[in-house]
Design a protein around this motif. Structure first.
Motif, PDB file in Angstrom:
ATOM      1  N   GLN A   5       0.715  -1.241  -0.118  1.00 53.38           N
ATOM      2  CA  GLN A   5      -0.129   0.083   0.140  1.00 53.38           C
ATOM      3  C   GLN A   5       1.072   1.255   0.127  1.00 53.38           C
ATOM      4  N   ALA A   6       2.012   1.182   0.207  1.00 53.50           N
ATOM      5  CA  ALA A   6       3.075   2.305   0.388  1.00 53.50           C
ATOM      6  C   ALA A   6       2.641   2.977   1.567  1.00 53.50           C
ATOM      7  N   ARG A   7       2.123   2.522   2.599  1.00 52.70           N
ATOM      8  CA  ARG A   7       1.517   3.303   3.703  1.00 52.70           C
ATOM      9  C   ARG A   7       2.247   2.928   4.962  1.00 52.70           C
ATOM     10  N   GLY A   8       2.224   3.892   5.727  1.00 54.95           N
ATOM     11  CA  GLY A   8       2.752   3.635   7.151  1.00 54.95           C
ATOM     12  C   GLY A   8       3.971   4.196   7.492  1.00 54.95           C
ATOM     13  N   ARG A   9       4.767   3.792   8.476  1.00 54.16           N
ATOM     14  CA  ARG A   9       6.128   4.304   8.781  1.00 54.16           C
ATOM     15  C   ARG A   9       7.217   3.538   8.250  1.00 54.16           C
ATOM     16  N   PRO A  10       8.004   3.648   7.119  1.00 51.26           N
ATOM     17  CA  PRO A  10       8.950   2.581   6.944  1.00 51.26           C
ATOM     18  C   PRO A  10      10.417   3.015   7.996  1.00 51.26           C
ATOM     19  N   PHE A  11      10.564   4.076   8.470  1.00 51.50           N
ATOM     20  CA  PHE A  11      11.699   4.369   9.083  1.00 51.50           C
ATOM     21  C   PHE A  11      11.431   4.619  10.635  1.00 51.50           C
ATOM     22  N   TYR A  12      12.210   4.208  11.496  1.00 52.99           N
ATOM     23  CA  TYR A  12      11.832   4.507  12.792  1.00 52.99           C
ATOM     24  C   TYR A  12      12.289   6.132  13.173  1.00 52.99           C
ATOM     25  N   TYR A  13      13.325   6.708  12.486  1.00 51.57           N
ATOM     26  CA  TYR A  13      13.654   8.090  12.999  1.00 51.57           C
ATOM     27  C   TYR A  13      14.785   8.314  11.636  1.00 51.57           C
ATOM     28  N   PHE A  14      14.840   9.616  11.502  1.00 51.23           N
ATOM     29  CA  PHE A  14      15.939  10.303  10.478  1.00 51.23           C
ATOM     30  C   PHE A  14      16.938  10.771  11.046  1.00 51.23           C
ATOM     31  N   ALA A  15      18.377  10.646  10.443  1.00 48.77           N
ATOM     32  CA  ALA A  15      19.328  11.217  10.893  1.00 48.77           C
ATOM     33  C   ALA A  15      19.910  12.515   9.718  1.00 48.77           C
ATOM     34  N   PHE A  16      20.178  13.589  10.080  1.00 48.06           N
ATOM     35  CA  PHE A  16      20.413  14.558   9.364  1.00 48.06           C
ATOM     36  C   PHE A  16      21.955  15.069   9.379  1.00 48.06           C
ATOM     37  N   GLY A  17      22.387  15.535   8.074  1.00 43.96           N
ATOM     38  CA  GLY A  17      23.598  16.158   8.197  1.00 43.96           C
ATOM     39  C   GLY A  17      23.859  16.963   7.177  1.00 43.96           C
ATOM     40  N   ALA A  18      24.909  17.802   7.015  1.00 45.82           N
ATOM     41  CA  ALA A  18      25.313  18.808   6.116  1.00 45.82           C
ATOM     42  C   ALA A  18      26.912  18.576   6.168  1.00 45.82           C
ATOM     43  N   ALA A  19      27.415  18.760   4.709  1.00 39.04           N
ATOM     44  CA  ALA A  19      28.723  18.816   4.463  1.00 39.04           C
ATOM     45  C   ALA A  19      29.253  19.930   3.414  1.00 39.04           C
ATOM     46  N   CYS A  20      30.197  20.812   3.798  1.00 38.38           N
ATOM     47  CA  CYS A  20      30.800  21.683   2.670  1.00 38.38           C
ATOM     48  C   CYS A  20      32.120  21.425   2.466  1.00 38.38           C
ATOM     49  N   ARG A  36      39.525  21.250   2.431  1.00 34.27           N
ATOM     50  CA  ARG A  36      38.764  21.336   3.688  1.00 34.27           C
ATOM     51  C   ARG A  36      37.270  20.896   3.650  1.00 34.27           C
ATOM     52  N   ALA A  37      37.051  20.208   4.909  1.00 29.07           N
ATOM     53  CA  ALA A  37      35.704  19.584   4.741  1.00 29.07           C
ATOM     54  C   ALA A  37      35.084  20.147   5.998  1.00 29.07           C
ATOM     55  N   ASP A  38      33.863  20.842   6.083  1.00 29.24           N
ATOM     56  CA  ASP A  38      33.167  20.957   7.389  1.00 29.24           C
ATOM     57  C   ASP A  38      31.791  20.363   7.443  1.00 29.24           C
ATOM     58  N   ILE A  39      31.552  19.654   8.330  1.00 26.40           N
ATOM     59  CA  ILE A  39      30.601  18.372   8.393  1.00 26.40           C
ATOM     60  C   ILE A  39      29.726  18.840   9.819  1.00 26.40           C
ATOM     61  N   LEU A  40      28.591  18.972   9.817  1.00 25.82           N
ATOM     62  CA  LEU A  40      27.526  18.826  10.906  1.00 25.82           C
ATOM     63  C   LEU A  40      26.631  17.976  10.685  1.00 25.82           C
ATOM     64  N   HIS A  41      26.741  17.086  12.136  1.00 25.52           N
ATOM     65  CA  HIS A  41      25.650  15.631  11.876  1.00 25.52           C
ATOM     66  C   HIS A  41      25.016  15.360  12.913  1.00 25.52           C
ATOM     67  N   ASP A  42      23.693  15.062  12.665  1.00 25.32           N
ATOM     68  CA  ASP A  42      22.811  14.661  13.948  1.00 25.32           C
ATOM     69  C   ASP A  42      22.895  13.325  14.336  1.00 25.32           C
ATOM     70  N   VAL A  43      23.338  13.243  15.570  1.00 23.50           N
ATOM     71  CA  VAL A  43      23.403  11.805  16.116  1.00 23.50           C
ATOM     72  C   VAL A  43      22.692  11.629  17.307  1.00 23.50           C
ATOM     73  N   GLY A  44      21.565  12.662  17.376  1.00 27.14           N
ATOM     74  CA  GLY A  44      20.568  12.563  18.593  1.00 27.14           C
ATOM     75  C   GLY A  44      21.331  12.837  19.886  1.00 27.14           C
ATOM     76  N   LYS A 109      18.106  15.575  21.246  1.00 29.63           N
ATOM     77  CA  LYS A 109      18.065  14.107  21.620  1.00 29.63           C
ATOM     78  C   LYS A 109      17.027  13.684  20.875  1.00 29.63           C
ATOM     79  N   ASN A 110      17.120  12.501  20.270  1.00 33.31           N
ATOM     80  CA  ASN A 110      16.217  11.641  19.566  1.00 33.31           C
ATOM     81  C   ASN A 110      14.792  11.502  20.016  1.00 33.31           C
ATOM     82  N   PRO A 111      13.675  11.875  19.659  1.00 33.03           N
ATOM     83  CA  PRO A 111      12.595  11.993  20.207  1.00 33.03           C
ATOM     84  C   PRO A 111      11.938  10.447  20.392  1.00 33.03           C
ATOM     85  N   GLU A 112      12.491   9.592  19.649  1.00 33.87           N
ATOM     86  CA  GLU A 112      12.184   8.012  19.609  1.00 33.87           C
ATOM     87  C   GLU A 112      12.876   7.364  20.912  1.00 33.87           C
ATOM     88  N   ASP A 113      12.137   6.575  21.278  1.00 32.27           N
ATOM     89  CA  ASP A 113      12.942   5.772  22.486  1.00 32.27           C
ATOM     90  C   ASP A 113      13.902   4.989  22.165  1.00 32.27           C
TER      91      ASP A 113
END
Length: 187
Positions: A5-20, A36-44, A109-113
């Motif tokens: 059905q392509a419905r529901g919640r396929p991922f428990y949570y998302f991690a975000f990041g950015a790099a330059c 040079r590389a600058d990276i910002l990453h979300d690890v909860g 922090k990760n809102p998931e448990d």
């Protein structure tokens, strides 16, 4: 998640990041250096920031290698010819950005448990390597005043970057010729 059905919640949570990424390209050889590389990453809520930073660095370098050095070559019979360290180039120390800066998103922090509200960090930074490929393409595009984009397929090997430089030389020459022609017509 209901796949049919392509419905529901396929991922428990998302991690975000950015790099330059900042690069320098030798337009006569196609060789480049990651400056040079600058990276910002979300690890909860990080369990161990030192380990998480190492994971982000490793994932980024693996992704950078995938998009810059790791070329797969098959022979006419379909046999993979780049199947070992003598023929398959993974990133080495000399391929690393001279200045690599990684920061973790703080106080998020990760809102998931999950375990102490952390997030997995092994694979997500891999895709940040696209910043290296984009930086190379952007540096080459500067040769034609950013008015056209070079066709540089991944991986951006020095040969492919050199072909992109040649495209930009031709584009810049055509642009200059068109501008001169327009100037002649208006006078």
């Amino acid at each position: 998640y209901d796949r049919s059905q392509a419905r529901g919640r396929p991922f428990y949570y998302f991690a975000f990041g950015a790099a330059c990424v900042e690069v320098v390209v030798d337009t006569l050889t196609g060789e480049y250096k990651m400056l040079r590389a600058d990276i910002l990453h979300d690890v909860g809520d990080s369990l161990n920031p030192a380990i998480d930073i190492g994971q982000v660095e490793g994932g980024f370098i693996q992704g950078m290698g995938w998009l810059t050095t790791e070329e797969l070559v098959w022979n006419a019979k379909g046999k993979l010819m780049t199947n070992g360290p003598a023929s398959y180039k993974i990133p080495a120390v000399a391929d690393m950005p001279l200045d690599l800066r990684v920061k973790l998103v703080e106080n998020r922090k990760n809102p998931e448990d999950t375990v102490f509200h952390s997030k997995a960090v092994g694979e997500p930074p891999f895709m940040l390597g696209i910043a290296a490929w984009c930086a190379i393409k952007d540096a080459v595009a500067s040769m034609a005043d950013y008015k056209v984009q070079p066709d540089i397929d991944a991986p951006a090997t020095p040969e492919r970057v050199l072909w992109g430089c040649e495209q930009m030389r031709q584009a810049a020459a055509q642009q200059q010729s068109a501008e001169q022609e327009l100037e002649t017509v208006t006078h």
